[in-house]
Motif scaffolding. Sequence first.
Motif, PDB file in Angstrom:
ATOM      1  N   TYR A  33       0.832  -1.192   0.000  1.00 13.99           N
ATOM      2  CA  TYR A  33       0.000   0.000   0.000  1.00 13.99           C
ATOM      3  C   TYR A  33       0.871   1.248   0.000  1.00 13.99           C
ATOM      4  N   TYR A  35       0.253   5.221   1.352  1.00  5.09           N
ATOM      5  CA  TYR A  35      -0.592   6.181   2.039  1.00  5.09           C
ATOM      6  C   TYR A  35       0.078   7.552   1.989  1.00  5.09           C
ATOM      7  N   PRO A  43      -3.592   9.279   7.871  1.00  2.62           N
ATOM      8  CA  PRO A  43      -3.044   8.679   6.650  1.00  2.62           C
ATOM      9  C   PRO A  43      -4.181   8.333   5.686  1.00  2.62           C
ATOM     10  N   LEU A  45      -5.226   6.438   2.085  1.00  4.31           N
ATOM     11  CA  LEU A  45      -4.804   5.432   1.117  1.00  4.31           C
ATOM     12  C   LEU A  45      -4.841   5.999  -0.289  1.00  4.31           C
ATOM     13  N   HIS A  48      -3.085   0.509  -3.913  1.00  2.00           N
ATOM     14  CA  HIS A  48      -2.397  -0.683  -3.434  1.00  2.00           C
ATOM     15  C   HIS A  48      -2.212  -1.664  -4.580  1.00  2.00           C
TER      16      HIS A  48
END
Lengths: 115, 118
Positions: A33, A35, A43, A45, A48
């Motif tokens: 991932y 972030y 954080p 996203l 991913h």
Amino acid sequence: DAMVIQNPRYQVTQFGKPVTLSCSQTLNHNVMYWYQQKSSQAPKLLFHYYDKDFNNEADTPDNFQSRRPNTSFCFLDIRSPGLGDAAMYLCATREGYEVYLTEAFFGQGTRLTVV
Amino acid sequence: AQSVSQHNHHVILSEAASLELGCNYSYGGTVNLFWYVQYPGQHLQLLLKYFSGDPLVKGIKGFEAEFIKSKFSFNLRKPSVQWSDTAEYFCAVTPRKYSGGGADGLTFGKGTHLIIQP
């Protein structure tokens, strides 16, 4: 024994100049991932990888791209950094095959400054 | 989509005081719950997690958290804090899957900056 390693820890780049952040892992996890964490914020996203499958969050700007050449490495490319992209960028990994049992492991982050 | 709310952004305590950090989440299904800690200059690391079973979970360094489903809460507690607990604490959730693979990312709260005064 660092398991998720991000390089560099600090990166300064010029406005509009492409920059690449890197992440490597020794855990052999299939999920990686990226972030973005801005000051005093959670954080967030960006995207991913599940193995080689790339999954972009709906609100991630096109300016952000990612590459995963193999299981161990993942890169975050910012094509034309703006001042608003200054943030801490966190890489994390997770075992995805039995994801209901697993947790994410984080790197130390790369703090990006845009000048 | 899920969301996480942490009630206290900055908390200052004296050593030996008791700690409780609030966390509430919003999601239409079942979730896995986590508390992560980030010590100064270090990476996020897992304090504890709740997947299922006993809603009172114990983590590292004397921390515990209680999942209260009816309140959508997962508050973090420690009976007696130490100076070394000074850090940023993040509550996070991810949708719960009961089998198979997946890669849902964590949804984090904004964090609580905890300062322990000697």
